[in-house]
Design a protein around this motif. Structure first.
Motif, PDB file in Angstrom:
ATOM      1  N   THR A  45      33.354  30.795  45.469  1.00  0.00           N
ATOM      2  CA  THR A  45      32.964  31.061  44.080  1.00  0.00           C
ATOM      3  C   THR A  45      31.636  31.801  44.046  1.00  0.00           C
ATOM      4  N   ASP A  81      39.479  38.461  45.605  1.00  0.00           N
ATOM      5  CA  ASP A  81      40.113  37.172  45.927  1.00  0.00           C
ATOM      6  C   ASP A  81      39.185  35.969  45.760  1.00  0.00           C
ATOM      7  N   THR A  82      38.011  36.185  45.205  1.00  0.00           N
ATOM      8  CA  THR A  82      37.032  35.112  45.043  1.00  0.00           C
ATOM      9  C   THR A  82      36.858  34.776  43.564  1.00  0.00           C
ATOM     10  N   ASP A  83      36.768  33.489  43.257  1.00  0.00           N
ATOM     11  CA  ASP A  83      36.512  33.066  41.875  1.00  0.00           C
ATOM     12  C   ASP A  83      35.093  33.451  41.480  1.00  0.00           C
ATOM     13  N   ARG A  98      40.192  36.065  37.671  1.00  0.00           N
ATOM     14  CA  ARG A  98      39.549  34.995  38.434  1.00  0.00           C
ATOM     15  C   ARG A  98      38.100  34.793  38.010  1.00  0.00           C
ATOM     16  N   THR A  99      37.806  35.099  36.746  1.00  0.00           N
ATOM     17  CA  THR A  99      36.440  35.050  36.240  1.00  0.00           C
ATOM     18  C   THR A  99      36.406  34.251  34.953  1.00  0.00           C
TER      19      THR A  99
END
Length: 188
Positions: A45, A81-83, A98-99
């Motif tokens: 994250t 691919d990351t929050d 993803r945000t």
């Protein structure tokens, strides 16, 4: 439990951007970018302030809109691919998957995020990072010190907070950049 990492590309005198907001002097070459990619893989994250998010959202479409070197294309994939959590009282919406948007920094909520995380978290943006440092939430500081002094601008580390640090890793790059990884022993 995840660690909270504050990482930044900085000038020798501690700035992430000069007085005009320019940070082009800090653009990583492929060797440094590949190294950063390896450090970013374990992060689950990203915590961003509004300005940092506005800079970083470039990576959402960078690989489809631009011809990128391999290391940058790889970073775009990692970023996508990351929050992400964006802290802003002025944004009305976020423009990337993803945000999620949070209006204010809540130290207890971030503490819970850390305790429930199975991957590390990172905090980016000096104003947001200051809140995390003041709350005693930052576990590590990763600096990429470039061989340039810009004389003023936006400082990476907060003013008025003493940080007692322990050097845990270091690396020199051909460009003269030095990577320094510190554990935060105490922030006061």
């Amino acid at each position: 439990m995840g660690a909270l990492i504050c990482a930044g590309i900085t000038s020798l005198d501690g700035y992430i951007a000069d007085e005009r907001g320019d940070f082009s002097w800090g653009r990583p070459d492929s060797e440094l970018h590949s190294f950063v990619n390896e450090l970013e893989r374990p992060v689950g994250t990203y915590l961003y302030g509004r300005r940092m998010y506005e800079v970083m959202r470039f990576w959402q479409t960078a690989d489809t809109e631009h011809e990128l070197p391999d290391a940058e294309r790889e970073y775009a994939e990692i970023w996508q691919d990351t929050d992400k959590v964006v802290y802003s009282s002025t944004l009305t919406e976020v423009q990337t998957p993803r945000t999620r948007l949070e209006r204010t920094f809540d130290a207890d909520a971030v503490r819970r995020m850390k305790s429930e995380a199975d991957r590390d978290l990172s905090v980016s943006g000096p104003h947001l990072a200051e809140h995390a440092f003041r709350a005693g939430l930052v576990d590590e500081v990763h600096l990429f010190v470039h061989p340039v002094a810009v004389g003023g601008g936006t400082a990476l580390l907060p003013r008025g907070i003493r940080l007692d640090l322990e050097l845990r890793d270091e690396r020199r790059f051909a460009t003269g950049v030095v990577y320094l990884r510190y554990g935060v022993l105490e922030a006061r």
